[in-house]
Design an enzyme around this catalytic site. Structure first.
Site, mmCIF file in Angstrom:
data_model
loop_
_atom_site.group_PDB
_atom_site.id
_atom_site.type_symbol
_atom_site.label_atom_id
_atom_site.label_comp_id
_atom_site.label_asym_id
_atom_site.label_seq_id
_atom_site.Cartn_x
_atom_site.Cartn_y
_atom_site.Cartn_z
ATOM 1 N N HIS A 1 -19.283 11.611 -17.021
ATOM 2 C CA HIS A 1 -18.086 10.800 -17.268
ATOM 3 C C HIS A 1 -18.355 9.366 -16.828
ATOM 4 O O HIS A 1 -18.866 9.153 -15.715
ATOM 5 C CB HIS A 1 -16.883 11.390 -16.517
ATOM 6 C CG HIS A 1 -16.502 12.751 -17.005
ATOM 7 N ND1 HIS A 1 -17.170 13.895 -16.607
ATOM 8 C CD2 HIS A 1 -15.555 13.146 -17.891
ATOM 9 C CE1 HIS A 1 -16.631 14.945 -17.226
ATOM 10 N NE2 HIS A 1 -15.650 14.524 -18.009
ATOM 11 N N ASP B 1 -18.070 10.857 -21.087
ATOM 12 C CA ASP B 1 -16.694 10.974 -21.587
ATOM 13 C C ASP B 1 -15.740 10.056 -20.822
ATOM 14 O O ASP B 1 -16.053 9.553 -19.741
ATOM 15 C CB ASP B 1 -16.195 12.409 -21.408
ATOM 16 C CG ASP B 1 -16.882 13.391 -22.354
ATOM 17 O OD1 ASP B 1 -17.854 13.005 -23.020
ATOM 18 O OD2 ASP B 1 -16.428 14.551 -22.402
HETATM 19 ZN ZN LIG Z 1 -12.352 13.976 -20.841
#
Ligand SMILES: [Zn+2]
Length: 308
Positions: A242, A99
């Site tokens: 991430h 992400d």
């Molecule tokens: Zn996020």
């Protein structure tokens, strides 16, 4: 022209990762002369048919057969990306998800790791970050990765009304369209925050996760690796990472080969839902922790090779 073809190919690759719920749009034929299109395009997948997952190369070659007597194209055409990737529905699968990117440095480093290992992942990108690394996002698509939306500006969509949600989505879509020539069918709401309005009207498949590495909290590669390695059976699971931390890149360098050694196939979210869960990726439907954690069907028995 080469750039146009590149955009067109990127569009095609993304579409091929999407699903029956989001049928491929009519190819933008104006981008490529018909005879060239015939050379670079496999046939457009039909509704309900699983695209790309079984011997892709053959299909591409069939589509590439030129008509007899047709003149050779004047401009060289970029070949389809070489890919030998085949997903076996009788073997365990895991979806890695990244992400908050793209990141100007780390996204490419993650892609290097995936490419080196013949693996793919899903990237939930914050749309306004796309101009930071548009080539990396296009490269992800070319490698067979899937691109989902993580909103325009990492917004808390669960606290918005429908008008604000749609405005965010429209702003995001404009950038995805500009960079990739298409818009995502998957949405991962930032913070996993959603409300009933989003779930029922966003027109996307909402996908959260089942294994949270907390990489954003620890920023410690060893802890991220341990969080996955100690999570038990990972078949059917969606791992949250991430793409904006160097520590996550380090962890990915360890996790990708480890997962493959454990016998997991690394697949995109759409592949996981379709091939591991035998399900469809549908708009206005949520695929959440409960779905991935508790509803993984038993693996089908591997088919015996036919006797010689
Ligand atoms: Zn996020």
């Amino acid at each position: 022209m080469r750039q146009l073809i590149h955009i067109f190919l990127s569009c095609l690759m993304l579409t091929s990762c999407s699903t029956a719920a989001a049928l491929p749009e009519t190819p933008p034929e104006h981008l490529v002369p018909a005879e060239q299109a015939a050379q670079i395009l496999p046939e457009v997948p039909e509704p309900g048919r699983m695209p790309e997952l079984f011997p892709l190369d053959q299909e591409a070659e069939e589509g590439a057969a030129p008509e007899e007597g047709s003149p050779a194209p004047e401009t060289p055409v970029e070949p389809l990306p070489e890919t030998q990737r085949v997903v076996d529905p009788t073997r365990p699968m895991v979806a890695l998800t990244f992400d908050d990117g793209p990141h100007a440095v780390y996204t490419d480093q993650i892609l290097d790791i995936l490419e080196k290992n013949g693996a793919v992942a899903t990237f939930f990108e914050v749309a306004r970050n796309l101009p930071k690394a548009p080539d990396a996002v296009r490269r992800a698509v070319d490698l067979g990765c899937e691109i989902g939306s993580h909103s325009y500006r990492h917004a808390n969509l669960g606290k918005m009304d429908q008008a604000a949600q749609q405005a965010d989505q429209a702003a995001a879509d404009a950038i995805f369209q500009e960079v990739l020539g298409t818009t995502p069918t998957l949405l991962r709401p930032p913070y996993g925050s959603m409300n009933k309005t989003l779930k029922t009207t966003c027109g996307r498949s909402i996908v959260t996760w089942s294994i949270d590495t907390e990489d954003w909290l620890s920023k410690d590669a060893d802890k991220v690796v341990a969080s996955v390695q100690n999570a038990g059976n990972l078949d059917g699971q969606v791992i949250l990472l991430h793409s904006i931390y160097g520590s996550t890149v380090e962890a990915t360098e360890v996790l990708v080969p480890w997962l493959l050694e454990q016998g997991y196939q690394l697949v995109t979210i759409s592949e996981l839902i379709q091939l591991r869960f035998g399900d469809q990726v549908e708009p206005n439907r949520s695929y959440n922790y409960d779905y991935f954690r508790f509803h993984v069907p038993p693996l089908p028995a591997a088919t015996e090779p036919a006797a010689a």
